[in-house]
Design a protein around this motif. Structure first.
Motif, PDB file in Angstrom:
ATOM      1  N   HIS A  45       0.846  -1.192   0.000  1.00  0.00           N
ATOM      2  CA  HIS A  45       0.000   0.000   0.000  1.00  0.00           C
ATOM      3  C   HIS A  45       0.885   1.246   0.000  1.00  0.00           C
ATOM      4  O   HIS A  45       1.879   1.321   0.740  1.00  0.00           O
ATOM      5  N   ALA A  65      -3.234  10.175  -3.976  1.00  0.00           N
ATOM      6  CA  ALA A  65      -3.637   8.806  -4.289  1.00  0.00           C
ATOM      7  C   ALA A  65      -3.221   7.841  -3.188  1.00  0.00           C
ATOM      8  O   ALA A  65      -2.116   7.930  -2.652  1.00  0.00           O
ATOM      9  N   LYS A 114      -2.973   3.814  -3.196  1.00  0.00           N
ATOM     10  CA  LYS A 114      -3.042   2.690  -4.126  1.00  0.00           C
ATOM     11  C   LYS A 114      -2.370   1.460  -3.520  1.00  0.00           C
ATOM     12  O   LYS A 114      -1.697   1.538  -2.487  1.00  0.00           O
ATOM     13  N   SER A 115      -2.536   0.338  -4.211  1.00  0.00           N
ATOM     14  CA  SER A 115      -1.785  -0.871  -3.874  1.00  0.00           C
ATOM     15  C   SER A 115      -0.949  -1.266  -5.085  1.00  0.00           C
ATOM     16  O   SER A 115      -1.481  -1.410  -6.191  1.00  0.00           O
ATOM     17  N   GLU A 122      -1.372  -2.611 -10.481  1.00  0.00           N
ATOM     18  CA  GLU A 122      -1.748  -1.507  -9.597  1.00  0.00           C
ATOM     19  C   GLU A 122      -3.240  -1.548  -9.340  1.00  0.00           C
ATOM     20  O   GLU A 122      -4.043  -1.581 -10.285  1.00  0.00           O
ATOM     21  N   PRO A 147      -6.714   0.191  -8.165  1.00  0.00           N
ATOM     22  CA  PRO A 147      -7.181   1.580  -8.238  1.00  0.00           C
ATOM     23  C   PRO A 147      -7.454   2.208  -6.886  1.00  0.00           C
ATOM     24  O   PRO A 147      -7.405   3.429  -6.749  1.00  0.00           O
ATOM     25  N   TRP A 148      -7.772   1.398  -5.882  1.00  0.00           N
ATOM     26  CA  TRP A 148      -7.959   1.876  -4.523  1.00  0.00           C
ATOM     27  C   TRP A 148      -7.297   0.873  -3.593  1.00  0.00           C
ATOM     28  O   TRP A 148      -7.346  -0.336  -3.810  1.00  0.00           O
ATOM     29  N   TRP A 149      -6.702   1.366  -2.525  1.00  0.00           N
ATOM     30  CA  TRP A 149      -5.834   0.541  -1.699  1.00  0.00           C
ATOM     31  C   TRP A 149      -6.556  -0.654  -1.088  1.00  0.00           C
ATOM     32  O   TRP A 149      -5.963  -1.723  -0.902  1.00  0.00           O
ATOM     33  N   ASN A 151     -10.908   3.135 -15.480  1.00  0.00           N
ATOM     34  CA  ASN A 151      -9.684   2.517 -15.002  1.00  0.00           C
ATOM     35  C   ASN A 151      -9.705   1.050 -15.418  1.00  0.00           C
ATOM     36  O   ASN A 151     -10.721   0.370 -15.274  1.00  0.00           O
ATOM     37  N   ASP A 163      -3.726   7.919 -11.409  1.00  0.00           N
ATOM     38  CA  ASP A 163      -3.081   6.620 -11.305  1.00  0.00           C
ATOM     39  C   ASP A 163      -1.574   6.809 -11.227  1.00  0.00           C
ATOM     40  O   ASP A 163      -1.030   7.833 -11.664  1.00  0.00           O
TER      41      ASP A 163
END
Length: 394
Positions: free
Chosen positions: A10, A29, A31-32, A47, A49-51, A270, A300
């Motif tokens: 993360h 951002a 992200k993971s 990647e 888009p949200w952690w 995305n 991103d």
């Protein structure tokens, strides 16, 4: 070749200054970063888009894929994603999004295995310089950055992007809940940037149908290329279309409803949110068949952006510039990142796979930022701590 491990990290990557959107101040951002390791010594990058999808990858996607052949995308997906009827019936598509983040890494592995850049695996490049818009928004000052809180300041900022980087394509959010402020800003932008500059807008569904009618009537003479989500539903867009010739776009990938209602005209997505590159290519092909346009999301990191670059390079149908917040990102997780456009374009990478390499020091820095500060909240009004922002619809 077999998958031996999947690592999830993360990260937070802040902007130089936060910007206002419908839900509050957007600071950067969270992200993971996904690393898929194989017994052949090849590691693919993805990647989320949200952690929080990274947590699902660790809990469910990674265990399902250990021992799988990373080149067998169909087998990998069948291990992780239920049949579409299940997703449609339950409204639960988290597994599809989480797998989509990993699937990008599988394509990266495929390119590295065959020694080819991703765009060659997709059929070859029809273009190598990929267009992106510069972004503008109301931004409070933070240190030396931001401070664009008036129409004049936003126009100054965009004019500086034109002078310093040759920008001619601009997109932005004018989300302070004031219709006149949006109208005045658009008028000034057109005056300052000239007739040939592209102007696109995005309200994140902030306006009521009544207010949107008023705004679009006022700004239509200023040649707006597209307005993203001016209202909160496709049905309201259809009603709005009766009063305005400005094209509409959306982040909601419901092609069937768009075709049935005649709006929106474009989808902005995305790739992981669509379920990965393979599903994205099918979605874009369906858009082409139905006469709907497509371009790529913003906010991103370099891994997902590299995927955007390759897919747009290999897809003749995608002709409009994608969104970009590149100029505001103060860091990235790839070597040489973040990408930055010059004269509206970024060159597609030519290395194998995605053509990007992790910057280990940067990954550690931004992972530490996440660990120490938690994920960056995009959904709260700083003027009302603990509460979600509520804008009047007008």
């Amino acid at each position: 070749m077999k998958i031996t491990a999947i690592r999830v990290t993360h990260v937070n990557v802040p902007f130089d200054a936060p910007f206002w959107w419908t839900a509050g101040l957007y600071p950067g951002a969270s992200k993971s970063v996904i690393e898929v390791e194989t017994d052949a010594g090849i590691t693919g990058l993805g990647e989320a888009p949200w952690w929080h999808f990274g947590e699902l990858i660790k809990a469910e996607i990674a265990p399902a894929l250990i021992g799988a052949d990373p080149l067998d995308l169909a087998d990998c997906e069948s291990r992780c994603v239920p049949a579409w009827q299940i997703t449609a019936n339950t409204g639960e598509n988290a597994a599809q999004v989480a797998f989509g983040a990993v699937e990008i890494a599988l394509w990266d592995i495929r390119g590295k295995e065959f020694g080819l850049p991703l765009h060659m695996l997709l059929g070859g490049a029809v273009r190598r310089d990929i267009a992106f818009t510069e972004y503008f928004s109301f931004r409070p000052r933070q240190g030396e950055a931001g401070g664009e809180m008036t129409p004049e300041a936003i126009a100054d900022y965009c004019q500086r992007m034109a002078e310093e980087y040759g920008a001619t394509m601009f997109e932005g959010k004018l989300i302070l809940g004031d219709p006149l402020l949006e109208i005045d800003t658009v008028r000034l932008l057109r005056e300052r940037l000239g007739r040939r500059a592209m102007l696109r807008l995005d309200s994140n569904m902030q306006w009521s149908l009544t207010t949107a009618r008023r705004i679009l009537r006022e700004i239509e003479p200023f040649d707006i290329r597209n307005y993203e989500d001016p209202v909160a539903s496709f049905e309201e867009m259809a009603a709005l279309r009766q009063h305005s010739a400005i094209p509409f776009s959306t982040h909601v990938p419901d092609l069937r409803r768009a075709v049935a209602l005649g709006v929106p005209d474009y989808f902005v997505c995305n790739f992981a949110a669509l379920g990965g590159l393979a599903r994205t290519l099918k979605f874009v092909a369906a858009c082409e068949a139905m006469g709907k346009g497509f371009w790529c999301y913003s906010n991103d990191l370099g891994i997902m952006t590299a995927a955007y670059l390759h897919v747009v390079a290999a897809t003749p149908w995608i002709t409009e510039p994608s969104q970009s917040l590149f100029r505001w990102q103060i860091g990235d997780v790839i070597e040489g990142g973040p990408f930055r456009q010059v004269k509206d374009t970024v060159r597609v990478p030519e290395g194998p796979g995605l053509g990007v390499t992790l910057d280990r020091a940067a990954l550690e820095r931004w992972s530490r930022h996440f660990a120490e500060n938690g994920p960056m909240s995009h959904f709260h009004d700083p003027a009302r701590p603990g509460r979600h922002r509520r804008l009047p619809l007008g």
